[in-house]
Write a protein that holds these residues in place. Structure first.
Motif, short mmCIF file in Angstrom:
data_model
loop_
_atom_site.label_atom_id
_atom_site.label_comp_id
_atom_site.label_asym_id
_atom_site.label_seq_id
_atom_site.Cartn_x
_atom_site.Cartn_y
_atom_site.Cartn_z
N TRP A 172 0.83 -1.20 0.00
CA TRP A 172 0.00 0.00 0.00
C TRP A 172 0.86 1.26 0.00
O TRP A 172 0.50 2.28 -0.58
N LEU A 173 2.01 1.18 0.65
CA LEU A 173 2.87 2.36 0.74
C LEU A 173 3.27 2.86 -0.63
O LEU A 173 3.08 4.04 -0.94
N ASP A 174 3.81 1.99 -1.47
CA ASP A 174 4.30 2.46 -2.77
C ASP A 174 3.23 2.47 -3.85
O ASP A 174 3.28 3.28 -4.77
N GLU A 175 2.22 1.58 -3.75
CA GLU A 175 1.23 1.50 -4.82
C GLU A 175 0.13 2.56 -4.67
O GLU A 175 -0.55 2.88 -5.65
N VAL A 176 -0.04 3.11 -3.48
CA VAL A 176 -1.09 4.11 -3.27
C VAL A 176 -0.57 5.34 -2.54
O VAL A 176 -0.65 6.47 -3.02
N MET A 177 0.01 5.15 -1.36
CA MET A 177 0.24 6.25 -0.44
C MET A 177 1.24 7.29 -0.93
O MET A 177 1.04 8.49 -0.75
N ILE A 178 2.34 6.86 -1.53
CA ILE A 178 3.38 7.82 -1.89
C ILE A 178 3.53 8.03 -3.39
O ILE A 178 4.57 8.50 -3.85
N LYS A 179 2.49 7.72 -4.15
CA LYS A 179 2.59 7.89 -5.60
C LYS A 179 2.95 9.33 -6.00
O LYS A 179 3.61 9.55 -7.00
N ALA A 180 2.52 10.29 -5.19
CA ALA A 180 2.79 11.69 -5.52
C ALA A 180 3.57 12.39 -4.40
O ALA A 180 3.49 13.60 -4.26
N ILE A 181 4.33 11.63 -3.63
CA ILE A 181 5.02 12.23 -2.49
C ILE A 181 6.05 13.26 -2.93
O ILE A 181 6.29 14.26 -2.25
N ARG A 182 6.67 13.06 -4.08
CA ARG A 182 7.66 14.03 -4.55
C ARG A 182 7.02 15.33 -5.00
O ARG A 182 7.71 16.32 -5.23
N ARG A 183 5.70 15.33 -5.08
CA ARG A 183 4.96 16.57 -5.35
C ARG A 183 4.24 17.05 -4.10
O ARG A 183 3.34 17.88 -4.18
N GLY A 184 4.65 16.51 -2.95
CA GLY A 184 4.12 16.99 -1.69
C GLY A 184 2.74 16.49 -1.34
O GLY A 184 2.00 17.15 -0.61
N SER A 185 2.37 15.28 -1.82
CA SER A 185 1.02 14.77 -1.60
C SER A 185 1.06 13.34 -1.07
O SER A 185 1.84 12.51 -1.55
N LEU A 186 0.21 13.08 -0.08
CA LEU A 186 0.03 11.75 0.48
C LEU A 186 -1.39 11.28 0.22
O LEU A 186 -2.35 12.02 0.46
N THR A 187 -1.53 10.07 -0.29
CA THR A 187 -2.85 9.45 -0.46
C THR A 187 -3.02 8.39 0.62
O THR A 187 -2.15 7.53 0.78
N TYR A 188 -4.15 8.46 1.34
CA TYR A 188 -4.34 7.50 2.43
C TYR A 188 -5.66 6.76 2.23
O TYR A 188 -6.68 7.37 1.90
N PRO A 189 -5.67 5.43 2.47
CA PRO A 189 -6.86 4.63 2.17
C PRO A 189 -7.97 4.69 3.21
O PRO A 189 -9.04 4.11 2.99
N GLY A 190 -7.74 5.32 4.35
CA GLY A 190 -8.75 5.34 5.41
C GLY A 190 -8.75 6.64 6.17
O GLY A 190 -8.03 7.59 5.81
N PRO A 191 -9.55 6.73 7.24
CA PRO A 191 -9.54 7.93 8.09
C PRO A 191 -8.15 8.17 8.65
O PRO A 191 -7.43 7.22 8.99
N MET A 192 -7.77 9.41 8.79
CA MET A 192 -6.42 9.75 9.22
C MET A 192 -6.17 9.47 10.70
O MET A 192 -5.03 9.46 11.14
N ASN A 193 -7.23 9.24 11.48
CA ASN A 193 -7.07 9.09 12.93
C ASN A 193 -7.25 7.66 13.43
O ASN A 193 -7.31 7.43 14.64
N GLY A 233 -3.02 7.47 9.98
CA GLY A 233 -2.66 8.21 8.78
C GLY A 233 -1.87 9.46 9.12
O GLY A 233 -0.96 9.85 8.38
N GLN A 234 -2.20 10.08 10.24
CA GLN A 234 -1.47 11.28 10.64
C GLN A 234 -0.03 10.96 10.99
O GLN A 234 0.89 11.76 10.72
N ASP A 235 0.20 9.79 11.60
CA ASP A 235 1.58 9.37 11.88
C ASP A 235 2.38 9.27 10.58
O ASP A 235 3.54 9.70 10.52
N TRP A 236 1.77 8.68 9.56
CA TRP A 236 2.44 8.60 8.26
C TRP A 236 2.69 9.99 7.69
O TRP A 236 3.78 10.28 7.17
#
Length: 341
Positions: A172-193, A233-236
């Motif tokens: 999930w980390l590389d296939e979803v969450m950090i796909k746009a990290i180099r552009r300053g964006s995090l994608t998260y699959p659930g509630p952040m808390n 999600g906030q920890d990430w």
């Protein structure tokens, strides 16, 4: 455990398998690493690569005849069809070679077994009430292994962990969450808390080494939990922000932009893409707080291997090539997101 201890690792070119190869080799074990014919071997000291199909019991048992531990790193493709077709056979292949060697079989497992009604703290004896196809397949696979230990020809150890990350791509980390990290964006699959369980594969593989060294103290079949991390999600977001600032992906004082995975789009794609359908089945894990308690692991080994989360995340991103100036894969924005901040 001595320098002459020997392990056979099945599926050694997979994500968990490759982490296990490195962990056992670094610990001084002689490693026999099974890979499919045609796959490329890695040059690692103390590792002998075996090009063989997983079901070629005679070849594997002969080549690794001094192995006292077998690691099950084999896994089907991430679709229901592949799991239904291949999971029982891959499990049986691991059982067959373990029994031929009179060894101890060790396999990584997931929290799929517990289902949507799982409590927030998962103990080794927590009731298993799988609510998904893959959860039921996991329970059946572990039962298949347990049954094989009943006549004394082999022992088995299950080590259960949360969502994998580290040791390459495919999480999930590389296939979803950090796909746009180099552009300053995090994608998260659930509630952040919502806290969920995560396993850093190099640490989890080291726990296999430690348990393997104490296998003689175990019953015929035993289950351990690898606690790993319990992260929201906030920890990430907080940990990734520090890295993004340090790499110049964010301006000084900048904040990550967070987006949520579009499960509606995922379900639509699942109508024609089996992998998407299988992923959607696991959505409940992102909405249900959970953590693994490692009571038995701590009692046996003292303390499970644990890398500080910021260090583990930094290494995982480096292994994915995110810090290379030529990296381009992480520059594309995820297609299945909606903005939340």
């Amino acid at each position: 455990m001595t320098q002459t201890s020997t392990v056979l690792i099945l599926g050694a070119r997979g994500r968990f398998g490759s982490a296990a190869v490195r962990a056992f080799a670094r610990a001084g074990w002689q490693v026999h690493a099974q890979m499919r014919p045609g796959a490329s071997a890695l040059a690692i000291a103390g590792v002998t690569w075996l090009a063989a199909e997983p079901g070629d019991t005679a070849l594997l048992a002969a080549a690794a005849r001094d192995a006292t531990v077998v690691i099950q790193g084999l896994s089907p493709a991430y679709t229901h069809k592949a799991w239904r077709k291949d999971m029982p056979g891959l499990t049986q292949a691991a059982i067959d070679v373990t029994r031929a060697l009179g060894a101890t079989l060790m396999l990584p497992a997931s929290i799929y077994n517990f289902g949507e009604t799982m409590p927030s703290l998962l103990r080794e004896d927590t009731a298993q009430a799988a609510s998904t196809f893959k959860g039921r397949m996991r329970i059946a696979s572990e039962a298949q292994v347990r049954a094989a230990t009943q006549d004394g020809r082999m022992k088995a150890v299950v080590i259960r962990g949360g969502d994998f990350f580290g040791s390459g791509s495919g999480s999930w980390l590389d296939e979803v969450m950090i796909k746009a990290i180099r552009r300053g964006s995090l994608t998260y699959p659930g509630p952040m808390n919502v806290p969920t369980a995560w396993a850093y594969l190099p640490d989890m593989a080291r726990s296999f080494v430690e348990v393997a060294g104490r296998r003689h103290d175990l019953p015929a079949f035993e289950t351990f939990h690898f606690a790993g991390y319990s992260l929201t999600g906030q920890d990430w977001a907080d940990a990734l922000r520090v890295i993004a600032l340090g790499r110049g992906w964010l301006p000084a004082g900048g904040q990550l932009r967070t987006t949520s995975l579009s499960w509606l789009m995922m379900r639509a794609l699942g109508l024609v893409m089996p992998k998407m359908a299988a992923l959607c089945e696991m959505r409940y894990q992102w909405r249900t707080p959970h953590a693994l308690l490692n009571t038995r692991m701590a009692a046996l080994t003292g303390r499970e291997p644990h890398t500080a989360f910021p260090d583990a995340l930094h290494t995982a991103l480096a292994d994915l090539g995110l810090f290379s100036s030529t990296t381009t894969g992480a520059a594309s924005a995820p297609a299945l997101t909606r903005s939340t901040s």
